[in-house]
Design a protein around this motif. Structure first.
Motif, PDB file in Angstrom:
ATOM      1  N   LEU A   2       0.782  -1.181  -0.041  1.00 60.00           N
ATOM      2  CA  LEU A   2      -0.108   0.116   0.050  1.00 60.00           C
ATOM      3  C   LEU A   2       0.730   1.255  -0.030  1.00 60.00           C
ATOM      4  O   LEU A   2       0.262   2.327  -0.585  1.00 60.00           O
ATOM      5  N   ARG A   3       2.000   1.236   0.461  1.00 60.93           N
ATOM      6  CA  ARG A   3       3.166   2.390   0.611  1.00 60.93           C
ATOM      7  C   ARG A   3       3.473   2.835  -0.907  1.00 60.93           C
ATOM      8  O   ARG A   3       3.847   3.915  -1.003  1.00 60.93           O
ATOM      9  N   VAL A  54      -7.974   3.893   3.069  1.00 65.30           N
ATOM     10  CA  VAL A  54      -7.838   2.369   3.355  1.00 65.30           C
ATOM     11  C   VAL A  54      -6.519   2.230   3.858  1.00 65.30           C
ATOM     12  O   VAL A  54      -5.780   2.740   3.167  1.00 65.30           O
ATOM     13  N   THR A  55      -6.572   1.167   4.745  1.00 65.43           N
ATOM     14  CA  THR A  55      -5.319   1.033   5.300  1.00 65.43           C
ATOM     15  C   THR A  55      -4.888  -0.339   4.989  1.00 65.43           C
ATOM     16  O   THR A  55      -5.410  -0.873   4.213  1.00 65.43           O
ATOM     17  N   SER A  56      -3.418  -0.796   5.391  1.00 66.90           N
ATOM     18  CA  SER A  56      -2.954  -2.013   4.783  1.00 66.90           C
ATOM     19  C   SER A  56      -3.836  -3.170   5.592  1.00 66.90           C
ATOM     20  O   SER A  56      -4.234  -3.986   4.887  1.00 66.90           O
ATOM     21  N   SER A  71      -2.150   1.038 -13.906  1.00 70.91           N
ATOM     22  CA  SER A  71      -1.737   0.916 -12.371  1.00 70.91           C
ATOM     23  C   SER A  71      -0.563   0.441 -12.289  1.00 70.91           C
ATOM     24  O   SER A  71       0.260   1.179 -11.526  1.00 70.91           O
ATOM     25  N   ILE A  72       0.034  -0.575 -12.817  1.00 74.56           N
ATOM     26  CA  ILE A  72       1.739  -1.072 -12.629  1.00 74.56           C
ATOM     27  C   ILE A  72       2.482   0.104 -13.063  1.00 74.56           C
ATOM     28  O   ILE A  72       3.467   0.479 -12.699  1.00 74.56           O
ATOM     29  N   ALA A  73       1.913   0.776 -14.278  1.00 77.63           N
ATOM     30  CA  ALA A  73       2.895   1.801 -14.891  1.00 77.63           C
ATOM     31  C   ALA A  73       2.873   2.926 -13.672  1.00 77.63           C
ATOM     32  O   ALA A  73       3.930   3.611 -13.575  1.00 77.63           O
ATOM     33  N   ALA A  74       1.633   3.359 -13.182  1.00 77.91           N
ATOM     34  CA  ALA A  74       1.880   4.527 -12.255  1.00 77.91           C
ATOM     35  C   ALA A  74       2.699   4.071 -10.985  1.00 77.91           C
ATOM     36  O   ALA A  74       3.540   5.003 -10.223  1.00 77.91           O
ATOM     37  N   ILE A  75       2.426   2.885 -10.595  1.00 79.69           N
ATOM     38  CA  ILE A  75       3.389   2.356  -9.420  1.00 79.69           C
ATOM     39  C   ILE A  75       4.879   2.521  -9.683  1.00 79.69           C
ATOM     40  O   ILE A  75       5.702   2.980  -9.073  1.00 79.69           O
TER      41      ILE A  75
END
Length: 450
Positions: A128-129, A272-274, A417-421
Motif C-alpha cells: 500500500l505504501r 484504506v489501511t494496509s 496501475s502498474i505503470a503508475a506504481i
C-alpha cells in the motif's frame, strides 16, 4: 445520538431506503454481472439450460461475496460500500481452459487461485505504501476513462453487429436518461436526489417500451425458482498449466481491487489501511473459491459501482449489503432476474456515462491535491494514463506478446496501475507522507538532514 456520531459508512438507514438504494446498485451493475457467463457459455458452446444456470449461480454468488465484503466475516471484508462482481480479466483464460480441458478444469483452477489469493492477501496489502495520491489519483482516473467505452456501447444499443447499432433512437434514449438523472440530481434534494440514477433507469425503461426497445419476452419463460447446486458441471479437476494462468489472473485482480478500494476510500472520506486491504483481498480470495464450488467465476470489486457511490453521495455500506441480498434473491428467482435483464442497453448507457464520468472526476479531484511544481508527478500521471489507454484505443495492441503478458496488459486498468506504481517509485522514490511524491524543497531538506 450514537448513530449521528459514527462514520457515514457505518450508518444504518431505514429499510425502505436500504432497498431502493440497493436496487439502484444492482441495476447499475446487472449488465456487467451477466456479461461474463454469457460470453463464456457462448464460447464453450453451452446450451440454454446451462447458460441460465451459470447466470443464476453468478448472481447468487455475487450476492454472497458482496455481503462478505460489506459486512465482514471473520478476518475478511473491507466493510465499505463495495459491490462484488465477476472479473473480466479471467474471461479469456477461462475460455481457453474450458476449450482445452473442460469446465471442471476451469473450476479447479479458480478454486486454487482463490486459495492462493487468500493466502497472499496480508503480504500484498503491505504494498500500500506504493500507492500515494499521485498513484491512486492516476489509477482512479484510468478506471473511469477505461469504463467509459462500455457506457458508450450501451448508449449505442449494446450490440455493434446489430444493423441499427448507434441509431438515433438509441442515442436519443441514452441522452434522455442522462437528462433525467441530471434534473433529479439538480432540482431535488435528499432521497430523490440520491436515487437519480434509479429514477433515470425506471423512467427511461417506461419511455422505451412503446418504441420497442424494451424486451420482456423472456420473463414468461423464466422459472420462478432456481437452486445453485455445488459442482453442477462435475467435480473439479486440477491442471497445473490452468492453475498457473488463473493465479496470474488473480494477481492482476488483486492490483485492480487495490485501486478500486482506494478509489472508494477517497470518495467516502475513509482512507484504506494496509489491514483494510488485507481483509478486502482475503474476501476476494474466499469468494473466488466459493465461485469455483458454486459454478461461478473469480470475484473482484466492481468498478461500475464506484461512480454510483460518488454520484449519489450515499456512503453507507449497508446499502451495498442490501444490494447483495437482492442479488441472492435474483439468483434464486430467475423470473425476477429476467425482468431486470429487460432494461434496454441505451437506458443503461445514459446512466453509465454519468456514473463512469464520476469515477474519472474523483481521480481528477485526488490529483488536484498533489504538488506538480518542482516534482516529477506530471510524468507519473501523463505516462501512466497514456499506457492505460493503449488497449482502449487498440485492443489487439499486445497480440504478439506471450500469453501470460497479454493477461496482465490486456486490461488498461492493470497496465496503467502498474505503470503508475513503477513510474512513481522510479521518479519519486517510495518514501511518501501522503503528498504523492516529495517536492523539490522536501528533497533538499532530506538531503540536508542526511
Amino acid at each position: 445520538m450514537g448513530e449521528k456520531s459514527c462514520h457515514p459508512v457505518d450508518q444504518m438507514l431505514p429499510f425502505g431506503q436500504l432497498f431502493i438504494y440497493g436496487l439502484q446498485h444492482v441495476l447499475a451493475m446487472y449488465a456487467g454481472a451477466v456479461a461474463v457467463p454469457l460470453i463464456v457459455a457462448n464460447a464453450l458452446g453451452l446450451g440454454k439450460e446451462q447458460l441460465i444456470f451459470l447466470i443464476n449461480a453468478d448472481l447468487f454468488t455475487c450476492g454472497i461475496a458482496t455481503l462478505i465484503q460489506t459486512l465482514g466475516f471473520g478476518n475478511m471484508g473491507i466493510r465499505i460500500p463495495m459491490i462484488q462482481g465477476v472479473t473480466f480479466a479471467a474471461v479469456t483464460p477461462m475460455i481457453i481452459i474450458g476449450q482445452t480441458n473442460g469446465l471442471p478444469a476451469v473450476y479447479g483452477s479458480i478454486i486454487v487461485a482463490g486459495l492462493v489469493t487468500y493466502l497472499l492477501a496480508p503480504y500484498f496489502s503491505k504494498l500500500l505504501r506504493f500507492f500515494p495520491p499521485v498513484v491512486t489519483g492516476s489509477i482512479i482516473t484510468i478506471i473511469g476513462i477505461t469504463l467509459m467505452p462500455v457506457a458508450v456501447m450501451w448508449a449505442a444499443g449494446g450490440n455493434p453487429k446489430a444493423p441499427d447499432f448507434a441509431s438515433m433512437k438509441y442515442i436519443a434514449m441514452a441522452f434522455t436518461v442522462m437528462l433525467i438523472v441530471l434534473v433529479m440530481y439538480r432540482f431535488f434534494t435528499g432521497f430523490i436526489s440520491n436515487i437519480a440514477v434509479l429514477m433515470g433507469l425506471i423512467i427511461g425503461t417506461i419511455i422505451a417500451i412503446p418504441f420497442g426497445m424494451a424486451n420482456f419476452s423472456q420473463v414468461s419463460g423464466a422459472a420462478w425458482v432456481g437452486i445453485t447446486t455445488p459442482f453442477w458441471f462435475g467435480y473439479p479437476t486440477f491442471d497445473i498449466a490452468s492453475i498457473v494462468s488463473m493465479v496470474l489472473v488473480m494477481l492482476v485482480v488483486m492490483t485492480e481491487t487495490t485501486g478500486d478500494s482506494i478509489a472508494i476510500g477517497e470518495i467516502i472520506d475513509k482512507p484504506v489501511t494496509s489491514n483494510d486491504l488485507a481483509r478486502c483481498l482475503r474476501a476476494d480470495g474466499f469468494s473466488t473459491v466459493l465461485g469455483g464450488i458454486l459454478n461461478s467465476f473469480p470475484y473482484t470489486a466492481f468498478a461500475q459501482n464506484v461512480g454510483l457511490v460518488g454520484l449519489t453521495r450515499v456512503k453507507s455500506r449497508f446499502v451495498v449489503a442490501a444490494a447483495g441480498v437482492i442479488l441472492i434473491v435474483l439468483g434464486l428467482v430467475p423470473k425476477l432476474a429476467a425482468v431486470i435483464a429487460g432494461i434496454p442497453s441505451a437506458v443503461l448507457g445514459g446512466a453509465g456515462i454519468a456514473m463512469f464520468g464520476m469515477v474519472a472526476a474523483s481521480g481528477i479531484k485526488t490529483l488536484s491535491k498533489i504538488e506538480f511544481e518542482g516534482t516529477n508527478n506530471i510524468m507519473v500521471v501523463g505516462i501512466s494514463i497514456g499506457i492505460g489507454m493503449i488497449t482502449l484505443a487498440q485492443p489487439n495492441f499486445y497480440h504478439d506478446f506471450p500469453s501470460w503478458m497479454q493477461v496482465i496488459l490486456h486490461s488498461g486498468i492493470t497496465a496503467g496501475s502498474i505503470a503508475a506504481i513503477l513510474l512513481n517509485a522510479f521518479l519519486n522514490g517510495v518514501k511518501h507522507d501522503g503528498a504523492g511524491g516529495m517536492t523539490h524543497a522536501e528533497k533538499l531538506h532530506e538531503e540536508a538532514a542526511g
